[in-house]
Scaffold this motif. Structure first.
Motif, mmCIF file in Angstrom:
data_model
loop_
_atom_site.group_PDB
_atom_site.id
_atom_site.type_symbol
_atom_site.label_atom_id
_atom_site.label_comp_id
_atom_site.label_asym_id
_atom_site.label_seq_id
_atom_site.Cartn_x
_atom_site.Cartn_y
_atom_site.Cartn_z
ATOM 1 N N PRO A 1 0.805 -1.210 0.000
ATOM 2 C CA PRO A 1 0.000 0.000 0.000
ATOM 3 C C PRO A 1 0.847 1.272 0.000
ATOM 4 O O PRO A 1 2.011 1.239 0.405
ATOM 5 N N CYS A 2 0.224 2.370 -0.442
ATOM 6 C CA CYS A 2 0.909 3.654 -0.372
ATOM 7 C C CYS A 2 1.252 3.905 1.092
ATOM 8 O O CYS A 2 2.413 4.119 1.432
ATOM 9 N N SER A 3 0.227 3.835 1.951
ATOM 10 C CA SER A 3 0.515 4.071 3.369
ATOM 11 C C SER A 3 -0.012 2.928 4.225
ATOM 12 O O SER A 3 -0.970 2.238 3.852
ATOM 13 N N LEU B 1 7.801 -5.987 0.627
ATOM 14 C CA LEU B 1 6.593 -5.232 0.964
ATOM 15 C C LEU B 1 6.948 -3.755 1.133
ATOM 16 O O LEU B 1 7.916 -3.422 1.826
ATOM 17 N N ARG B 2 6.172 -2.883 0.500
ATOM 18 C CA ARG B 2 6.336 -1.446 0.721
ATOM 19 C C ARG B 2 5.145 -0.922 1.535
ATOM 20 O O ARG B 2 4.069 -1.525 1.556
ATOM 21 N N GLY B 3 5.342 0.211 2.187
ATOM 22 C CA GLY B 3 4.245 0.835 2.929
ATOM 23 C C GLY B 3 4.827 2.015 3.686
ATOM 24 O O GLY B 3 5.863 1.894 4.340
ATOM 25 N N PHE C 1 5.485 7.185 7.378
ATOM 26 C CA PHE C 1 5.609 8.643 7.350
ATOM 27 C C PHE C 1 5.296 9.067 5.920
ATOM 28 O O PHE C 1 6.003 8.667 4.997
ATOM 29 N N LYS C 2 4.240 9.848 5.738
ATOM 30 C CA LYS C 2 3.820 10.200 4.388
ATOM 31 C C LYS C 2 4.104 11.669 4.083
ATOM 32 O O LYS C 2 3.652 12.550 4.813
ATOM 33 N N PRO C 3 4.829 11.940 2.997
ATOM 34 C CA PRO C 3 5.065 13.335 2.591
ATOM 35 C C PRO C 3 3.859 13.807 1.779
ATOM 36 O O PRO C 3 3.792 13.576 0.582
ATOM 37 N N SER D 1 3.512 3.293 -10.634
ATOM 38 C CA SER D 1 2.309 3.732 -9.918
ATOM 39 C C SER D 1 2.314 5.248 -9.798
ATOM 40 O O SER D 1 1.386 5.920 -10.249
ATOM 41 N N HIS D 2 3.369 5.823 -9.190
ATOM 42 C CA HIS D 2 3.463 7.283 -9.105
ATOM 43 C C HIS D 2 3.828 7.870 -10.474
ATOM 44 O O HIS D 2 3.485 8.991 -10.782
ATOM 45 N N GLY D 3 4.532 7.081 -11.272
ATOM 46 C CA GLY D 3 4.996 7.551 -12.580
ATOM 47 C C GLY D 3 3.874 7.834 -13.551
ATOM 48 O O GLY D 3 4.023 8.660 -14.460
ATOM 49 N N ILE E 1 5.267 -1.187 -6.982
ATOM 50 C CA ILE E 1 3.851 -1.062 -7.353
ATOM 51 C C ILE E 1 2.991 -0.878 -6.104
ATOM 52 O O ILE E 1 3.146 -1.626 -5.131
ATOM 53 N N GLU E 2 2.069 0.072 -6.177
ATOM 54 C CA GLU E 2 1.141 0.246 -5.053
ATOM 55 C C GLU E 2 -0.060 -0.681 -5.209
ATOM 56 O O GLU E 2 -0.725 -0.692 -6.249
ATOM 57 N N VAL E 3 -0.288 -1.467 -4.167
ATOM 58 C CA VAL E 3 -1.394 -2.438 -4.155
ATOM 59 C C VAL E 3 -2.135 -2.255 -2.830
ATOM 60 O O VAL E 3 -1.511 -2.074 -1.775
ATOM 61 N N CYS F 1 -4.710 6.990 0.767
ATOM 62 C CA CYS F 1 -3.680 7.742 0.060
ATOM 63 C C CYS F 1 -3.502 7.124 -1.325
ATOM 64 O O CYS F 1 -3.440 5.896 -1.434
ATOM 65 N N ASP F 2 -3.458 7.935 -2.365
ATOM 66 C CA ASP F 2 -3.219 7.468 -3.743
ATOM 67 C C ASP F 2 -4.167 6.352 -4.181
ATOM 68 O O ASP F 2 -3.735 5.372 -4.811
ATOM 69 N N LYS F 3 -5.462 6.528 -3.876
ATOM 70 C CA LYS F 3 -6.375 5.429 -4.183
ATOM 71 C C LYS F 3 -6.607 5.210 -5.678
ATOM 72 O O LYS F 3 -6.861 4.086 -6.097
ATOM 73 N N ASP F 4 -6.435 6.268 -6.494
ATOM 74 C CA ASP F 4 -6.685 6.100 -7.940
ATOM 75 C C ASP F 4 -5.619 5.262 -8.642
ATOM 76 O O ASP F 4 -5.819 4.823 -9.771
ATOM 77 N N GLN F 5 -4.491 5.098 -8.010
ATOM 78 C CA GLN F 5 -3.423 4.317 -8.645
ATOM 79 C C GLN F 5 -3.177 2.987 -7.934
ATOM 80 O O GLN F 5 -2.242 2.266 -8.282
ATOM 81 N N ALA F 6 -4.011 2.670 -6.937
ATOM 82 C CA ALA F 6 -3.779 1.423 -6.186
ATOM 83 C C ALA F 6 -4.347 0.234 -6.949
ATOM 84 O O ALA F 6 -5.530 0.202 -7.293
HETATM 85 MN MN MN Z 1 1.795 6.702 -3.004
#
Ligand code: MN
Ligand code: PEP
Length: 282
Positions: A36-38, A60-62, A65-67, A206-208, A232-234, A243-248
């Motif tokens: 997930p993004c966060s 796993l990414r997550g 701390f979110k900027p 995903s962010h790209g 990849i955001e999943v 956070c970033d739900k349109d690209q998840a």
């Molecule tokens: Mn994100």
């Protein structure tokens, strides 16, 4: 690229950096970092971690701390988020990639992270770069959204100059006049990095792109361009992402992507065996 003493590909000894994290070799295997993004909750993170693991992700990414662009948007769970990531690692065995925003947090975030991520907005935060250069965890250095290849490699150079040789570059899209996509994913940077540096480079479509329908083709294109992996955001339930739900991606979409990547990988290995000795002529 004269000042890049440590990040440049050395003419005589053109060895490439391979970074080992648990059983993953970044720079050798094609590595898929997903999640997930966060970090939003234990349930969301652990369910997503299990699903991406099942589909074949390597890490796993997550974000704990979110900027965020707005100070009123969800800023992440901080230490609580890191503890959830620790639990997700225990459950799945997946190493953790998580962002650090502040030089004062680096030493204790290291207790939870297998790889420290520096986000696009902090690529030129030199005090943060120096701090992550002093620790023994690999650093995933995202490309600044307005940065040239030389500026990006100079930032990697800061980390290496402090004694940490383990930097993974990550292309995540740059700002252009185009507005259809969230950013413009610059895949030409992948073979460009390979031409001048020994550091591994992965791609974050995903962010790209910021668009669900474009993430799959750009992931395949990243592999074809020679990237060492993708990020990849999943989310196990994308409509609820904070956070970033349109690209998840949903776990189902991600699993289809993984199967396509595996087929492309075998096809590329076959092609390389047949054409391995051929060079491009002009
Ligand atoms: Mn994100
Ligand atoms: C992220 O990976 O969650 C992130 C914030 O990425 P970027 O720094 O590329 O915007």
């Amino acid at each position: 690229m004269k000042d890049l003493k440590l990040t440049s590909l050395n003419g005589e000894d053109n060895r490439r950096t391979v970074i080992t994290v648990d059983n993953v070799k970044i720079g050798e295997d094609f590595v898929v970092i997903a999640g997930p993004c966060s970090v939003e909750s234990e349930e969301q993170t652990i369910k997503t971690a299990q699903m991406v693991k099942e589909a074949g992700a390597n890490m796993l990414r997550g974000g704990a701390f979110k900027p965020r662009t707005s100070p009123y948007a969800f800023q992440g769970l901080g230490l609580k988020g890191l503890k959830i990531l620790e639990k997700a690692k225990k459950e799945t065995g997946l190493p953790i990639v998580t962002e650090v925003l502040d030089p004062r947090d680096v030493s204790w975030v290291c207790e939870y992270a297998d790889i420290l991520q520096i986000g696009t907005r902090n690529m030129q935060n030199f005090s943060l770069l120096k701090e992550v250069g002093k620790v023994d965890k690999p650093v995933l250095l995202k490309r600044g959204m307005y940065s040239t290849l030389k500026e990006w490699l100079s930032c990697a150079e800061y980390i290496l100059a402090e004694g940490n040789p383990n930097v993974i570059l990550c292309e995540r899209g740059i700002r252009t006049f185009e507005t259809y996509t969230r950013n413009t994913l610059d895949l030409s940077i992948v073979p460009s990095v390979k031409e001048v540096s020994h550091l591994p480079i992965i791609v974050d479509p995903s962010h790209g792109t910021g668009r669900l329908s474009i993430i799959e083709p750009m992931s395949l294109a990243a592999m074809a361009a020679g990237a060492d992996g993708i990020l990849i955001e999943v989310h196990y339930n994308p409509c609820e992402a904070l956070c970033d739900k349109d690209q998840a991606m949903s776990p189902e979409m991600f699993s289809i992507l993984m199967r396509k990547l595996q087929s492309l990988h075998s096809w590329m290995n076959e092609i390389n065996q047949v054409t391995g000795n051929m060079t491009t002529t002009h």
